[in-house]
Design an enzyme around this catalytic site. Structure first.
Site, PDB file in Angstrom:
ATOM      1  N   SER A  15       0.735  -1.299  -0.041  1.00 30.78           N
ATOM      2  CA  SER A  15      -0.147   0.061  -0.009  1.00 30.78           C
ATOM      3  C   SER A  15       0.845   1.297   0.015  1.00 30.78           C
ATOM      4  O   SER A  15       1.927   1.078   0.623  1.00 30.78           O
ATOM      5  CB  SER A  15      -0.813   0.032   1.594  1.00 30.78           C
ATOM      6  OG  SER A  15      -1.647   1.173   1.571  1.00 30.78           O
ATOM      7  N   LEU A  17       3.129   4.408   0.505  1.00 30.46           N
ATOM      8  CA  LEU A  17       4.732   4.724  -0.355  1.00 30.46           C
ATOM      9  C   LEU A  17       5.223   3.288  -0.316  1.00 30.46           C
ATOM     10  O   LEU A  17       6.098   3.357  -1.513  1.00 30.46           O
ATOM     11  CB  LEU A  17       5.127   5.441   1.094  1.00 30.46           C
ATOM     12  CG  LEU A  17       4.722   6.734   1.570  1.00 30.46           C
ATOM     13  CD1 LEU A  17       5.527   7.310   2.705  1.00 30.46           C
ATOM     14  CD2 LEU A  17       4.416   7.826   0.487  1.00 30.46           C
ATOM     15  N   TYR A 174       3.070   8.397  17.859  1.00 25.61           N
ATOM     16  CA  TYR A 174       3.800   8.277  16.470  1.00 25.61           C
ATOM     17  C   TYR A 174       5.037   9.333  16.372  1.00 25.61           C
ATOM     18  O   TYR A 174       5.969   8.781  16.067  1.00 25.61           O
ATOM     19  CB  TYR A 174       2.487   9.230  15.806  1.00 25.61           C
ATOM     20  CG  TYR A 174       3.023   9.111  14.123  1.00 25.61           C
ATOM     21  CD1 TYR A 174       2.993   7.762  13.346  1.00 25.61           C
ATOM     22  CD2 TYR A 174       3.217  10.439  13.393  1.00 25.61           C
ATOM     23  CE1 TYR A 174       3.247   7.597  12.095  1.00 25.61           C
ATOM     24  CE2 TYR A 174       3.518  10.081  11.959  1.00 25.61           C
ATOM     25  CZ  TYR A 174       3.445   8.959  11.399  1.00 25.61           C
ATOM     26  OH  TYR A 174       3.783   8.737  10.115  1.00 25.61           O
ATOM     27  N   LYS A 178       8.818   7.578  15.667  1.00 23.36           N
ATOM     28  CA  LYS A 178       9.530   8.195  14.447  1.00 23.36           C
ATOM     29  C   LYS A 178      10.728   8.910  14.702  1.00 23.36           C
ATOM     30  O   LYS A 178      11.763   9.000  13.956  1.00 23.36           O
ATOM     31  CB  LYS A 178       8.566   9.095  13.560  1.00 23.36           C
ATOM     32  CG  LYS A 178       7.472   8.420  12.865  1.00 23.36           C
ATOM     33  CD  LYS A 178       7.851   7.156  12.024  1.00 23.36           C
ATOM     34  CE  LYS A 178       6.675   6.727  11.434  1.00 23.36           C
ATOM     35  NZ  LYS A 178       7.020   5.338  10.428  1.00 23.36           N
ATOM     36  N   THR A 209      -1.630   8.842   0.516  1.00 22.74           N
ATOM     37  CA  THR A 209      -1.831   7.367   0.317  1.00 22.74           C
ATOM     38  C   THR A 209      -3.103   7.210   1.198  1.00 22.74           C
ATOM     39  O   THR A 209      -3.738   7.871   1.850  1.00 22.74           O
ATOM     40  CB  THR A 209      -0.477   7.003   1.220  1.00 22.74           C
ATOM     41  OG1 THR A 209      -0.829   7.308   2.543  1.00 22.74           O
ATOM     42  CG2 THR A 209       0.914   7.464   0.714  1.00 22.74           C
TER      43      THR A 209
HETATM   44  N1  LIG Z   1       1.475   9.144   4.212  1.00 22.83           N
HETATM   45  C1  LIG Z   1       2.132  10.048   4.647  1.00 22.83           C
HETATM   46  O1  LIG Z   1       1.622  11.271   4.754  1.00 22.83           O
HETATM   47  C2  LIG Z   1       3.234   9.739   5.613  1.00 22.83           C
HETATM   48  C3  LIG Z   1       3.829  10.840   6.154  1.00 22.83           C
HETATM   49  C4  LIG Z   1       4.932  10.576   6.991  1.00 22.83           C
HETATM   50  C5  LIG Z   1       5.494   9.225   7.125  1.00 22.83           C
HETATM   51  N2  LIG Z   1       4.653   8.183   6.670  1.00 22.83           N
HETATM   52  C6  LIG Z   1       5.276   6.676   6.960  1.00 22.83           C
HETATM   53  O2  LIG Z   1       5.255   6.257   5.863  1.00 22.83           O
HETATM   54  C7  LIG Z   1       5.127   4.593   6.079  1.00 22.83           C
HETATM   55  C8  LIG Z   1       4.066   4.483   4.928  1.00 22.83           C
HETATM   56  O3  LIG Z   1       3.026   4.893   5.324  1.00 22.83           O
HETATM   57  P1  LIG Z   1       1.908   5.137   3.878  1.00 22.83           P
HETATM   58  O4  LIG Z   1       1.110   6.414   4.114  1.00 22.83           O
HETATM   59  O5  LIG Z   1       2.136   4.408   2.857  1.00 22.83           O
HETATM   60  O6  LIG Z   1       0.591   4.051   4.748  1.00 22.83           O
HETATM   61  P2  LIG Z   1      -0.275   2.913   4.199  1.00 22.83           P
HETATM   62  O7  LIG Z   1      -1.279   2.650   5.479  1.00 22.83           O
HETATM   63  O8  LIG Z   1      -0.914   3.137   2.996  1.00 22.83           O
HETATM   64  O9  LIG Z   1       0.612   1.420   4.128  1.00 22.83           O
HETATM   65  C9  LIG Z   1       1.181   1.046   5.226  1.00 22.83           C
HETATM   66  C10 LIG Z   1       1.331  -0.516   5.071  1.00 22.83           C
HETATM   67  O10 LIG Z   1       2.038  -1.024   6.156  1.00 22.83           O
HETATM   68  C11 LIG Z   1       1.537  -2.290   6.325  1.00 22.83           C
HETATM   69  N3  LIG Z   1       1.582  -2.426   7.807  1.00 22.83           N
HETATM   70  C12 LIG Z   1       1.215  -2.028   9.002  1.00 22.83           C
HETATM   71  N4  LIG Z   1       1.597  -2.347  10.245  1.00 22.83           N
HETATM   72  C13 LIG Z   1       2.218  -3.676   9.699  1.00 22.83           C
HETATM   73  C14 LIG Z   1       3.092  -4.391  10.301  1.00 22.83           C
HETATM   74  N5  LIG Z   1       3.140  -4.439  11.723  1.00 22.83           N
HETATM   75  N6  LIG Z   1       3.721  -5.447   9.846  1.00 22.83           N
HETATM   76  C15 LIG Z   1       4.004  -5.270   8.309  1.00 22.83           C
HETATM   77  N7  LIG Z   1       2.978  -4.329   7.617  1.00 22.83           N
HETATM   78  C16 LIG Z   1       2.543  -3.591   8.222  1.00 22.83           C
HETATM   79  C17 LIG Z   1       0.067  -2.115   6.187  1.00 22.83           C
HETATM   80  O11 LIG Z   1      -0.729  -3.228   5.856  1.00 22.83           O
HETATM   81  C18 LIG Z   1       0.159  -1.008   4.775  1.00 22.83           C
HETATM   82  O12 LIG Z   1      -0.025  -1.914   3.556  1.00 22.83           O
HETATM   83  C19 LIG Z   1       4.401   4.738   7.492  1.00 22.83           C
HETATM   84  O13 LIG Z   1       5.639   4.278   8.296  1.00 22.83           O
HETATM   85  C20 LIG Z   1       4.021   6.037   7.960  1.00 22.83           C
HETATM   86  O14 LIG Z   1       4.096   6.304   9.188  1.00 22.83           O
HETATM   87  C21 LIG Z   1       3.502   8.279   5.958  1.00 22.83           C
END
Ligand SMILES: NC(=O)c1ccc[n+]([C@@H]2O[C@H](COP(=O)([O-])OP(=O)(O)OC[C@H]3O[C@@H](n4cnc5c(N)ncnc54)[C@H](O)[C@@H]3O)[C@@H](O)[C@H]2O)c1
Length: 266
Positions: A15, A17, A174, A178, A209
């Protein structure tokens, strides 16, 4: 390090990123093991992507699960060159609720366990796999069987967040998880230098996302308005472009890069 013909473990690759990273690595001729909790999305993705991709159901906090994903990379692709750890969750919880009752400790711990302890778990098992491969290749070199230098043998990329620096009310779990991921970067880079393994962290701003789709439309518009330029959410492909650049650029090591359109959360 070249992406073509090399193999990478992408956690959270089903999913957002992580999925964008999977697609970018495949497009450049690399192989990917997707490690994610979401089995249906993971299987759908590998069916679409074909031979260069494998899926392993995985909770990144489990040693056995992550080891199974590393083993899959070794079996399917002959070894691992790196990992991109995108699995993570957003926990929103204030320290005190409206009636001044204290926060639930389990929720706080869950965020730290998945985002921080999970990142360490992936890093330790991926580093062990790469270091063992490097050591066995060095032995072969000593025996005159192969020519290998010690340059750029592996790369571990973690995903933090700008919340590591600009944490907002309700982001204690969170932000601190991080910030911990940021804190892993330099000590691991220093330790793994002797194996030719680099460690880098990306701190994304706000990206479009599924994680962000859970927030209300109005809050999303406010977030977009808060980005100086470009005035929009980041595209996951922009995150993936930075990942592929980090893999390619051997002089990037031990650093955290904000990717955020200059937003500073208040
Ligand atoms: N989207 C944003 O704006 C944003 C900003 C800063 C940081 N991030 C970080 O980027 C990363 C990806 O975020 P995203 O927006 O793509 O989220 P998302 O929810 O679209 O994807 C996260 C994926 O991680 C998987 N996941 C969750 N917990 C898990 C676990 N314990 N083991 C294995 N897989 C697991 C989920 O099933 C999902 O497929 C995260 O670490 C998030 O904190 C995202």
């Amino acid at each position: 390090m070249h992406i073509e013909k090399n193999s990478f473990l992408v956690t959270g690759g089903a999913s957002g990123l992580g999925e964008a990273v999977v697609r970018a690595i495949i497009a450049q001729g690399g192989n990917v093991v997707i490690a994610d909790l979401n089995e249906s999305a993971g299987h759908a993705l590998i069916n679409e992507l074909g031979d260069q991709a494998r899926f392993v159901p995985c909770d990144i906090t489990s040693g056995d699960d992550v080891q199974a994903a590393v083993d899959m990379a070794e079996k399917a692709f002959g070894g691992l060159q790196g990992s991109v750890n995108c699995a993570g969750i957003a926990v929103v919880q204030k320290l005190l609720d409206r009636d001044n009752n204290p926060a639930d400790l389990e929720s706080f711990s869950r965020g730290v366990n998945i985002n921080l302890v999970g990142s360490f778990n992936v890093a330790r098992l991926v580093a062990a796999s790469i270091a063992k491969r490097v050591a066995s290749e060095a032995t072969m070199t000593a025996e005159g069987n192969t020519e290998k230098n010690n340059a750029d043998q592996g790369i571990i990329i973690n995903t933090a967040s700008i919340a590591a620096f600009d944490g907002q009310v309700g982001q204690a779990s969170y932000s601190s998880s991080k910030a911990g991921v940021v804190g892993l970067t330099l000590p691991l880079a220093r330790e793994l230098a002797r194996h030719g393994i680099r460690v880098m962290t990306i701190a994304p701003g706000v990206f479009a996302t599924p994680m962000m789709q859970s927030i209300p439309e109005k809050a999303r518009e406010q977030l977009e308005a808060g980005v100086p330029y470009p005035k929009r959410l980041g595209n996951p492909t922009e995150f993936a472009k930075l990942v592929t650049h980090i893999i390619d650029n051997a002089y990037l090591n031990g650093e955290v890069i904000r990717l955020d359109g200059a937003i500073r959360m208040v």
